[in-house]
Design an enzyme around this catalytic site. Structure first.
Site, PDB file in Angstrom:
ATOM      1  N   GLU A  21      32.214  29.800   1.819  1.00  0.00           N
ATOM      2  CA  GLU A  21      32.096  28.442   2.028  1.00  0.00           C
ATOM      3  C   GLU A  21      32.296  28.188   3.789  1.00  0.00           C
ATOM      4  O   GLU A  21      31.509  27.390   3.982  1.00  0.00           O
ATOM      5  CB  GLU A  21      33.016  27.678   0.895  1.00  0.00           C
ATOM      6  CG  GLU A  21      32.755  26.189   1.144  1.00  0.00           C
ATOM      7  CD  GLU A  21      33.746  25.424   0.109  1.00  0.00           C
ATOM      8  OE1 GLU A  21      33.877  25.942  -1.202  1.00  0.00           O
ATOM      9  OE2 GLU A  21      34.312  24.527   0.280  1.00  0.00           O
ATOM     10  N   ASP A  22      33.044  28.819   4.041  1.00  0.00           N
ATOM     11  CA  ASP A  22      33.600  28.506   5.347  1.00  0.00           C
ATOM     12  C   ASP A  22      33.371  29.436   6.406  1.00  0.00           C
ATOM     13  O   ASP A  22      33.448  29.271   7.573  1.00  0.00           O
ATOM     14  CB  ASP A  22      35.260  28.444   5.448  1.00  0.00           C
ATOM     15  CG  ASP A  22      35.687  27.282   4.335  1.00  0.00           C
ATOM     16  OD1 ASP A  22      34.886  26.357   4.113  1.00  0.00           O
ATOM     17  OD2 ASP A  22      37.098  27.253   4.182  1.00  0.00           O
TER      18      ASP A  22
END
Ligand code: MN
Length: 676
Positions: free
Chosen positions: A88-89
């Site tokens: 996600e990051d």
């Protein structure tokens, strides 16, 4: 390859070393190496990120992994926990993760990863889309939700670093979705922790009060537990049962809920604490129960046997409540150590490292919730509907156990109705359900089921499935089956609108077409049997001539424009000729006879040939059978032909039938008529 793996030899700080050793303490050598590799990748990938607290970001995945290692989760879960925010990051790709850690770890991480491309959607909608995605991944592999719950737990532990408006929203979501999910998967330890953390943010005043009250009573409570413990232990020793007796306190949130629900102060909550007895075998559980009931008097209605009827999440235990030492209420739970593990860790216990059977499919199938959710995958349902179904599904924490006519036991969520049960048996049965019978009592489709009910479904080709049924369907399977039926029948997109529209319409109907209360009125020829509509009685009724319904017959009613309910046998063709016309829609109403235990009267006429004592035999026959004789007339013609009439009161139609067939066997009786 976007990132090269950092050099294995680059030394993390010794503190981290200790942590890594700690979270892998239950794993073997190769697995330890795999976890270390996951850690190093995560640390490098997140190296430019900081948490709101200012700490390096890696603290978060490491803490999540630690929570899971305390549940003794397997290597794949621990690796996925360390990597859970990487997709996600950061720039790490699925392909890379796949290659380094295998498809299972990647799938687990993917399951907890949010969908990023949803820029122009509302926050609620984004939240719904993401939760749905995660839930569907959970249906494939329950470890997804276990990781997510650990993630939420750590986020909640560090929530005070968030802005205030976000805090409340996050805590609310935890209370609505994640804590109930943990409960339904049997992870009661995590559920309690999540609830208490959420409460501390949502109602910090109440939280503080409960905390202080509990601390204040601590000495008192501990003394009581000590006394209780020693009494139980010495009695169990006499019975040669090995047992461990532990004191237990309810968690803050459950005390909070009790105070709210029962409008009580904390001093009035009587089962604030109790004891738990851990024994070796199931046999010992029951023996211990017996022993405890001989020491103290059991409180009626408090005994629950979740050993022979486990909750759908696998929870097993005996519960009882007794008048304990000092005349105070005492709650006692009795279970084996194995049951204790399941009660604390739920589905996670099955994934625990030491558990050798790790067949994903078997584990998944053992959990009703996951099956329920799998069946919630109604393709046509929008996000809002999905969230509604999920919340409905989660809002019930207990099951009721009901029986089919054949005696098969079925667990249904608390609040399930007769109609839910019909859909559970078969979609077609649900769609043609018009009511049911519980024991011998006719019930409406919306009647809520209770444990022990034996349910018989009544179907009719005249059943009218409609969107209003959604108002009393609790199970997501039934809701989605009905919705997809309505969608097919009425064309796309209808149900959602229809639901509110018809609800509105019905509300209007309720206001406009209400049956008039029956005036206290003069005698008329119409019988005085009482019928019930949605629990209401006492309205003006006519018993239809076309089908002459009798008490005990399945009936339905037609609500006329002048507020009179005409009562017909269910499925009466002349009724349906009228009721099925478009302009009369909504006038067909479910009816049942008022409480079966109430007496109703009947007139019978008996013809026979005279003999001495015939009349007396009839009278005693009736009385013996339990009929109440209200009146009698005897006529004997000169030809010797007898015509006797009785006005009797009986409990049920079944009883009347028994009585009539008994009377037929009395010598001299030729025929018996039931006259209205
Ligand atoms: Mn996270």
């Amino acid at each position: 390859m976007p990132f090269a793996l950092p050099n294995e030899k680059s030394k993390p700080k010794s503190e981290t070393e200790a942590k890594l050793a700690h979270i892998t303490r239950h794993l073997d050598k190769n697995e330890k190496a795999m976890v270390r590799k996951a850690y190093l990748l995560a640390e490098d990938a997140h190296k430019f990120q900081k948490r709101l607290s200012g700490e390096p970001y890696i603290i978060h995945p490491l803490s999540v992994a630690e929570i899971l290692s305390n549940l003794e989760m397997d290597c794949e879960t621990i690796c996925a926990a360390l990597l859970h925010d990487v997709l996600e990051d950061t720039d790490i790709t699925r392909e890379y993760m796949d290659k380094e850690f295998g498809p299972t770890v990647t799938k687990l991480v993917d399951g907890v990863t949010k969908i990023s491309e949803m820029k122009n959607q509302s926050r609620e909608n984004r939240q719904a889309v993401n939760i749905r995605k995660m839930i569907l991944a959970t249906v494939e592999d329950a470890r997804v939700i276990i990781i997510k719950l650990a993630d939420k737990t750590h986020n909640m532990q560090t929530l005070s670093h968030q802005a205030e408006h976000k805090r409340e929203r996050i805590a609310r979501e935890v209370l609505d979705i994640y804590a109930p999910l943990a409960g339904r998967l049997g992870m009661y330890g995590m559920k309690a922790q999540l609830e208490d953390l959420a409460l501390s943010h949502l109602d910090s005043v109440a939280y503080q009060q409960i905390k202080e009250a509990i601390a204040e009573k601590k000495a008192d409570r501990e003394e009581r537990i000590k006394v209780t413990k020693s009494i139980i232990e010495s009695k169990l020793r006499e019975s040669k049962i090995r047992a461990k007796v532990l004191g237990r306190t309810k968690h803050f949130y459950s005390i909070y809920q009790k105070m709210k629900e029962q409008h009580k102060s904390i001093d009035e909550i009587y089962d604030l604490s109790g004891v738990r007895v851990l024994v070796d075998t199931i046999q010992d559980c029951y023996t211990t129960l017996g022993v405890i009931h001989t020491i103290w008097n059991p409180v009626p209605g408090r005994f629950k046997d979740y050993i022979s009827l486990p909750k759908s999440n696998g929870y097993q235990s005996l519960h009882t409540g007794v008048i304990g030492p000092g005349g105070k209420y005492l709650e006692v739970q009795i279970r084996t150590q194995e049951m204790q593990n399941v009660a604390e860790y739920g589905i996670a216990a099955h994934w625990a490292y030491k558990e050798k059977i790790k067949n994903t499919k078997t584990i998944q199938e053992n959990f009703h919730l996951l099956q329920n959710i799998a069946q919630m995958q109604d393709e046509g349902a929008d996000e809002k509907t999905f969230m509604e179904d999920l919340k409905t599904n989660l809002s019930v924490s207990e099951d009721v156990y009901v029986f089919t006519p054949k005696g098969e036991i079925i667990a249904m969520p608390m609040g399930s109705t007769v109609l839910d049960f019909a859909f559970r048996i078969h979609t077609e049965i649900g769609l043609s359900c018009t009511g049911g019978k519980i024991g011998n009592k006719p019930v409406s489709i919306r009647t809520a089921l209770r444990s022990g009910d034996q349910v018989h479904i009544i179907t009719s080709p005249h059943a009218k499935p409609n969107a209003n049924w959604l108002r009393f369907l609790v199970t997501p399977q039934a809701r989605s089956k009905l919705r997809s039926f309505l969608r097919k029948r009425d064309g796309e997109d209808e149900p959602a609108e229809v639901r509110t529209e018809t609800a509105e319409k019905e509300k209007k109907n309720d206001e406009v077409v209400k049956p008039k209360a029956r005036p206290k009125k003069e005698e008329d020829s119409s019988p005085h049997w009482e019928v019930e509509w949605e629990g209401q009685t006492g309205f003006d009724t006519r018993f239809a001539q076309c089908c002459s319904p009798l008490p005990g017959d399945p009936i339905e009613g037609y609500l006329s424009k002048n507020h009179v309910v005409s009562v017909h046998k269910r499925g009466c063709p002349s009724l349906h000729t009228i009721a099925d016309q478009e302009e009369n829609s909504g006038r067909l109403i479910p009816l049942h006879w008022k409480s079966q235990t109430e007496n109703y009267s009947a007139k019978i006429e008996i013809s026979g040939s005279d003999r001495p004592l015939l009349f007396l035999d009839l009278v005693s026959g009736l009385t013996r059978a339990g009929a109440n004789i209200l009146g009698a007339e005897a006529h004997t013609a000169s030809t010797g032909e007898v015509r006797d009439r009785f006005n009797i009161e009986v409990d049920s139609r079944e009883l009347l039938e028994t009585i009539l067939s008994d009377l037929r066997r009395i010598p001299g009786v030729l025929s018996i008529h039931h006259i209205v």
